[in-house]
Design an enzyme around this catalytic site. Structure first.
Site, PDB file in Angstrom:
ATOM      1  CG  ASP A  24      29.229 -43.628  29.128  1.00  0.00           C
ATOM      2  OD1 ASP A  24      28.422 -43.398  28.208  1.00  0.00           O
ATOM      3  OD2 ASP A  24      30.141 -42.845  29.448  1.00  0.00           O
ATOM      4  CG  ASN A  72      20.813 -40.374  28.507  1.00  0.00           C
ATOM      5  OD1 ASN A  72      20.863 -41.403  29.190  1.00  0.00           O
ATOM      6  ND2 ASN A  72      21.910 -39.668  28.261  1.00  0.00           N
TER       7      ASN A  72
HETATM    8  C1  IPE Z   1      25.187 -41.805  31.662  1.00  0.00           C
HETATM    9  O1  IPE Z   1      25.897 -41.722  30.487  1.00  0.00           O
HETATM   10  C2  IPE Z   1      23.781 -42.280  31.392  1.00  0.00           C
HETATM   11  C3  IPE Z   1      23.649 -43.662  31.011  1.00  0.00           C
HETATM   12  C4  IPE Z   1      24.615 -44.525  30.850  1.00  0.00           C
HETATM   13  C5  IPE Z   1      22.291 -44.125  30.810  1.00  0.00           C
HETATM   14  P1  IPE Z   1      25.979 -40.377  29.641  1.00  0.00           P
HETATM   15  O2  IPE Z   1      26.760 -40.672  28.438  1.00  0.00           O
HETATM   16  O3  IPE Z   1      24.614 -39.815  29.445  1.00  0.00           O
HETATM   17  O4  IPE Z   1      26.768 -39.418  30.640  1.00  0.00           O
HETATM   18  P2  IPE Z   1      27.637 -38.129  30.329  1.00  0.00           P
HETATM   19  O5  IPE Z   1      26.817 -37.248  29.417  1.00  0.00           O
HETATM   20  O6  IPE Z   1      28.890 -38.590  29.653  1.00  0.00           O
HETATM   21  O7  IPE Z   1      27.915 -37.535  31.665  1.00  0.00           O
HETATM   22  C1  IPE Z   2      25.469 -45.015  27.101  1.00  0.00           C
HETATM   23  O1  IPE Z   2      26.276 -44.921  25.972  1.00  0.00           O
HETATM   24  C2  IPE Z   2      24.039 -45.327  26.763  1.00  0.00           C
HETATM   25  C3  IPE Z   2      23.092 -44.237  27.024  1.00  0.00           C
HETATM   26  C4  IPE Z   2      23.394 -43.107  27.571  1.00  0.00           C
HETATM   27  C5  IPE Z   2      21.714 -44.461  26.644  1.00  0.00           C
HETATM   28  P1  IPE Z   2      26.492 -43.540  25.225  1.00  0.00           P
HETATM   29  O2  IPE Z   2      25.470 -43.415  24.157  1.00  0.00           O
HETATM   30  O3  IPE Z   2      26.533 -42.420  26.205  1.00  0.00           O
HETATM   31  O4  IPE Z   2      27.906 -43.770  24.587  1.00  0.00           O
HETATM   32  P2  IPE Z   2      29.056 -42.694  24.424  1.00  0.00           P
HETATM   33  O5  IPE Z   2      29.379 -42.191  25.811  1.00  0.00           O
HETATM   34  O6  IPE Z   2      28.528 -41.617  23.541  1.00  0.00           O
HETATM   35  O7  IPE Z   2      30.185 -43.457  23.825  1.00  0.00           O
HETATM   36 MG    MG Z   3      28.065 -41.577  27.239  1.00  0.00          MG
END
Ligand code: IPE
Ligand code: IPE
Ligand code: MG
Length: 239
Positions: A24, A72
């Protein structure tokens, strides 16, 4: 799937046998640099490749990463398309480098919504890398912990509801034969599980870091492992 078995492996080497990572912070990493979110995902993919090699070098048997959740899909079309394109790129590269890397790849999650091309690449990577037994990466795609448990219940019912215990039920999960994670790492500053491996992390040690995933390098992983080595796992027992 037994936690006790993992614990013994961990105790004998001091290393986690299985590390799980919620990758993340890609979006925020990109935003800080004035780049599109997809650039963050691309940097995140590089980070994953580096750390898979590092785990292999350290002798970690399993690395499981959360790459795309069942939630996602809510993201803007452009971002989802960008992530899918990066996945294709990663899998093609993995096929090309397979003989050099010698890492077994498994994809966990429901691949049905992906394009036929992406599904084919996933299958090819899994089939061709199945010969490697030293290190394994499990990539969770269109994965949700609750979705996995509901599917497990459906598979069990379709099997004619055979006698059940925790180990047998765990066997119905996507990676039913993979031992539970010993260490779960979440970079990116959030202190939540976000529907990852709900069944399997019952006794995992949790490690949260403010470092954004694209910046999470080998030294950060070593720090997480060092923290793990100082944890005392009791599984409900006394010292
Ligand atoms: C969790 O991260 C999913 C992945 C890293 C693939 P998210 O960014 O989707 O999680 P939330 O929305 O902050 O809980
Ligand atoms: C995690 O990074 C990757 C996926 C969920 C695919 P994010 O895209 O959630 O990154 P932040 O949390 O917005 O910084
Ligand atoms: Mg995220």
């Amino acid at each position: 799937m037994s936690a006790a078995r993992n614990g013994l492996a961990g105790e004998s080497t001091g290393l986690p046998r299985h590390i799980a990572v919620i990758m993340d912070g890609n979006g925020r990493w990109a935003k800080k640099r004035g780049l599109p979110r997809t650039a963050g995902h691309s940097a995140g993919a590089d980070s994953f490749r580096r750390l898979a090699r590092h785990c292999q070098k350290l002798g970690i048997e399993y690395l499981t990463v959360y790459a795309f959740s069942t939630e996602n899909w809510k993201r803007p079309r452009e971002e989802v398309d960008g992530i899918m394109a990066l996945l294709e790129k990663y899998l093609r590269q993995a096929l090309r480098d397979m003989e050099k890397e010698k890492i077994r790849i498994r994809i966990l999650g429901d691949l049905a919504p992906f394009t036929p091309e992406l599904q084919k690449l996933c299958r090819e990577c899994m089939e061709r890398s199945a010969v490697y037994t030293g290190a394994q990466v499990n990539i969770c795609l269109n994965y949700g912990g609750r979705d996995e448990i509901v599917r497990a219940a459906k598979k069990w019912a379709a099997d004619g509801c055979p006698a059940l215990d925790e180990e047998r039920f765990g066997g119905y999960m996507w990676g039913g034969d993979i031992p539970d994670p010993d260490l779960l790492i979440r970079p990116g500053g959030e202190m939540r599980i976000s529907n990852f491996l709900l069944w399997q992390i019952a006794y995992a040690e949790l490690y949260f870091s403010d470092v954004l995933w694209p910046d999470f390098d080998e030294a950060e992983l070593d720090r997480a492992i060092e923290a793990f080595r100082h944890r005392q796992r009791r599984y409900g027992d006394v010292e």
